[in-house]
Scaffold this motif. Structure first.
Motif, PDB file in Angstrom:
ATOM      1  N   ALA A 114      41.239  43.860  51.457  1.00  0.00           N
ATOM      2  CA  ALA A 114      39.994  43.916  50.688  1.00  0.00           C
ATOM      3  C   ALA A 114      39.838  45.277  50.033  1.00  0.00           C
ATOM      4  CB  ALA A 114      38.793  43.633  51.584  1.00  0.00           C
ATOM      5  N   TYR A 115      39.349  45.205  48.820  1.00  0.00           N
ATOM      6  CA  TYR A 115      38.986  46.385  48.046  1.00  0.00           C
ATOM      7  C   TYR A 115      37.480  46.349  47.879  1.00  0.00           C
ATOM      8  CZ  TYR A 115      43.956  46.368  46.865  1.00  0.00           C
ATOM      9  OH  TYR A 115      45.322  46.378  46.924  1.00  0.00           O
ATOM     10  N   TRP A 116      36.830  47.454  48.155  1.00  0.00           N
ATOM     11  CA  TRP A 116      35.383  47.536  48.085  1.00  0.00           C
ATOM     12  C   TRP A 116      34.959  48.284  46.833  1.00  0.00           C
ATOM     13  CZ3 TRP A 116      34.531  49.604  53.727  1.00  0.00           C
ATOM     14  CH2 TRP A 116      34.907  48.612  54.648  1.00  0.00           C
ATOM     15  N   THR A 117      33.829  47.873  46.290  1.00  0.00           N
ATOM     16  CA  THR A 117      33.327  48.510  45.082  1.00  0.00           C
ATOM     17  C   THR A 117      31.804  48.522  45.069  1.00  0.00           C
ATOM     18  OG1 THR A 117      33.326  48.447  42.657  1.00  0.00           O
ATOM     19  CG2 THR A 117      33.450  46.320  43.793  1.00  0.00           C
ATOM     20  N   ALA A 118      31.250  49.566  44.492  1.00  0.00           N
ATOM     21  CA  ALA A 118      29.804  49.647  44.279  1.00  0.00           C
ATOM     22  C   ALA A 118      29.426  48.990  42.954  1.00  0.00           C
ATOM     23  CB  ALA A 118      29.341  51.095  44.309  1.00  0.00           C
ATOM     24  N   ASP A 119      30.413  48.648  42.112  1.00  0.00           N
ATOM     25  CA  ASP A 119      30.172  47.948  40.841  1.00  0.00           C
ATOM     26  C   ASP A 119      30.945  46.637  40.861  1.00  0.00           C
ATOM     27  OD1 ASP A 119      29.624  47.109  38.287  1.00  0.00           O
ATOM     28  OD2 ASP A 119      30.216  48.994  37.329  1.00  0.00           O
ATOM     29  N   TYR A 120      30.455  45.722  41.694  1.00  0.00           N
ATOM     30  CA  TYR A 120      31.143  44.462  41.945  1.00  0.00           C
ATOM     31  C   TYR A 120      31.378  43.667  40.661  1.00  0.00           C
ATOM     32  CZ  TYR A 120      32.166  39.841  43.764  1.00  0.00           C
ATOM     33  OH  TYR A 120      32.754  38.631  44.005  1.00  0.00           O
ATOM     34  N   GLN A 121      30.337  43.499  39.864  1.00  0.00           N
ATOM     35  CA  GLN A 121      30.467  42.650  38.676  1.00  0.00           C
ATOM     36  C   GLN A 121      31.534  43.182  37.730  1.00  0.00           C
ATOM     37  OE1 GLN A 121      28.741  39.634  38.444  1.00  0.00           O
ATOM     38  NE2 GLN A 121      30.358  39.296  36.932  1.00  0.00           N
ATOM     39  N   GLU A 122      31.621  44.503  37.582  1.00  0.00           N
ATOM     40  CA  GLU A 122      32.634  45.092  36.705  1.00  0.00           C
ATOM     41  C   GLU A 122      34.036  44.778  37.221  1.00  0.00           C
ATOM     42  OE1 GLU A 122      35.681  47.549  35.271  1.00  0.00           O
ATOM     43  OE2 GLU A 122      34.890  47.874  37.281  1.00  0.00           O
ATOM     44  N   LEU A 123      34.258  44.931  38.530  1.00  0.00           N
ATOM     45  CA  LEU A 123      35.582  44.647  39.097  1.00  0.00           C
ATOM     46  C   LEU A 123      35.895  43.158  39.035  1.00  0.00           C
ATOM     47  CD1 LEU A 123      38.154  45.663  40.427  1.00  0.00           C
ATOM     48  CD2 LEU A 123      36.969  45.546  42.640  1.00  0.00           C
ATOM     49  N   TYR A 124      34.921  42.328  39.312  1.00  0.00           N
ATOM     50  CA  TYR A 124      35.071  40.868  39.232  1.00  0.00           C
ATOM     51  C   TYR A 124      35.484  40.462  37.815  1.00  0.00           C
ATOM     52  CZ  TYR A 124      33.573  35.945  39.873  1.00  0.00           C
ATOM     53  OH  TYR A 124      33.503  34.574  39.945  1.00  0.00           O
ATOM     54  N   ASP A 125      34.748  40.952  36.816  1.00  0.00           N
ATOM     55  CA  ASP A 125      35.055  40.624  35.422  1.00  0.00           C
ATOM     56  C   ASP A 125      36.430  41.149  35.018  1.00  0.00           C
ATOM     57  OD1 ASP A 125      32.566  39.402  35.219  1.00  0.00           O
ATOM     58  OD2 ASP A 125      31.621  41.114  34.209  1.00  0.00           O
ATOM     59  N   ARG A 126      36.784  42.347  35.464  1.00  0.00           N
ATOM     60  CA  ARG A 126      38.094  42.921  35.137  1.00  0.00           C
ATOM     61  C   ARG A 126      39.218  42.067  35.738  1.00  0.00           C
ATOM     62  NH1 ARG A 126      39.876  48.083  37.777  1.00  0.00           N
ATOM     63  NH2 ARG A 126      37.639  48.397  37.833  1.00  0.00           N
ATOM     64  N   ALA A 127      39.054  41.654  36.987  1.00  0.00           N
ATOM     65  CA  ALA A 127      40.076  40.822  37.623  1.00  0.00           C
ATOM     66  C   ALA A 127      40.262  39.509  36.859  1.00  0.00           C
ATOM     67  CB  ALA A 127      39.712  40.550  39.079  1.00  0.00           C
ATOM     68  N   LEU A 128      39.163  38.875  36.478  1.00  0.00           N
ATOM     69  CA  LEU A 128      39.266  37.625  35.716  1.00  0.00           C
ATOM     70  C   LEU A 128      39.915  37.860  34.358  1.00  0.00           C
ATOM     71  CD1 LEU A 128      35.893  35.816  36.511  1.00  0.00           C
ATOM     72  CD2 LEU A 128      38.110  35.595  37.651  1.00  0.00           C
ATOM     73  N   SER A 129      39.607  38.983  33.711  1.00  0.00           N
ATOM     74  CA  SER A 129      40.194  39.279  32.397  1.00  0.00           C
ATOM     75  C   SER A 129      41.696  39.511  32.491  1.00  0.00           C
ATOM     76  CB  SER A 129      39.516  40.494  31.752  1.00  0.00           C
ATOM     77  OG  SER A 129      39.956  41.700  32.345  1.00  0.00           O
ATOM     78  N   LEU A 130      42.179  39.883  33.677  1.00  0.00           N
ATOM     79  CA  LEU A 130      43.607  40.114  33.885  1.00  0.00           C
ATOM     80  C   LEU A 130      44.342  38.846  34.328  1.00  0.00           C
ATOM     81  CD1 LEU A 130      43.374  43.605  35.613  1.00  0.00           C
ATOM     82  CD2 LEU A 130      44.236  43.102  33.307  1.00  0.00           C
ATOM     83  N   GLY A 131      43.622  37.719  34.390  1.00  0.00           N
ATOM     84  CA  GLY A 131      44.255  36.452  34.712  1.00  0.00           C
ATOM     85  C   GLY A 131      44.088  35.989  36.144  1.00  0.00           C
ATOM     86  N   TYR A 132      43.423  36.779  36.980  1.00  0.00           N
ATOM     87  CA  TYR A 132      43.165  36.321  38.341  1.00  0.00           C
ATOM     88  C   TYR A 132      42.149  35.185  38.302  1.00  0.00           C
ATOM     89  CZ  TYR A 132      45.471  40.483  40.193  1.00  0.00           C
ATOM     90  OH  TYR A 132      46.392  41.444  40.518  1.00  0.00           O
TER      91      TYR A 132
END
Length: 172
Positions: free
Chosen positions: A95-113
């Motif tokens: 697990a990777y933790w973030t204080a800006d969840y939505q930004e990381l979530y959107d970035r992961a989806l934009s990379l094809g995850y």
């Protein structure tokens, strides 16, 4: 360090007997353990559909790395059930933790995850990215911008000064 996700904060194990596995880790000097049985979730979605998945979970730290143990409590669809049904038990995710969840979530989806499972616990969102088609461990991203981050930091600090007493504690 991942240039996409940052540093690994947690290793998650899916287990059949939460208490036996906590005892195993205590014998290795890791603790104290904080467990919840059952964990109350706000919601869980498995592959886009709501799931009534129930689980017990426990966490402890070994230095800055949190060890999480998850035991499914029912047969509702989940990545945890899939893992056990495949005959596996043990390390299932990092697990990777973030204080800006939505930004990381959107970035992961934009990379094809794609998201295999997601949910929230007391407002703290989490998602497991579908990496099962590639050899390796599932990736979880988790929001630690609120109370969950504060609790995890306090548990890490307790582990740093743990004297071996009271190794397994109920949380909540």
């Amino acid at each position: 360090m991942s240039r996409i996700f940052g540093q690994i904060n947690q290793i998650g194990y899916v287990v059949r007997d939460l208490h036996a596995v906590m005892e195993h880790w205590v014998a290795q000097g890791v603790g104290p353990w904080f467990y919840m049985d059952p964990v109350v979730t706000d919601y869980v979605r498995y592959r886009g559909a709501d799931s009534g998945m129930k689980m017990a979970a426990a966490v402890a730290n070994s230095g800055d790395i949190q060890i999480e143990l998850i035991q499914p409590l029912n047969d509702e669809p989940s990545l945890y059930k899939d893992f056990l049904d495949a005959g596996r038990e043990g390390a299932q995710h990092v697990a990777y933790w973030t204080a800006d969840y939505q930004e990381l979530y959107d970035r992961a989806l934009s990379l094809g995850y794609t998201v295999a499972q997601e949910g929230a616990i007391q407002g703290g969102r989490f998602a497991y990215l579908d990496t099962e088609t590639h050899p390796g461990t599932v990736i979880e991203i988790s929001d630690v911008g609120g109370a969950k981050g504060e609790v995890f930091a306090a548990l890490r600090d307790l582990a740093a000064g743990w004297d071996g007493n009271d190794p397994i504690r109920e949380f909540g």
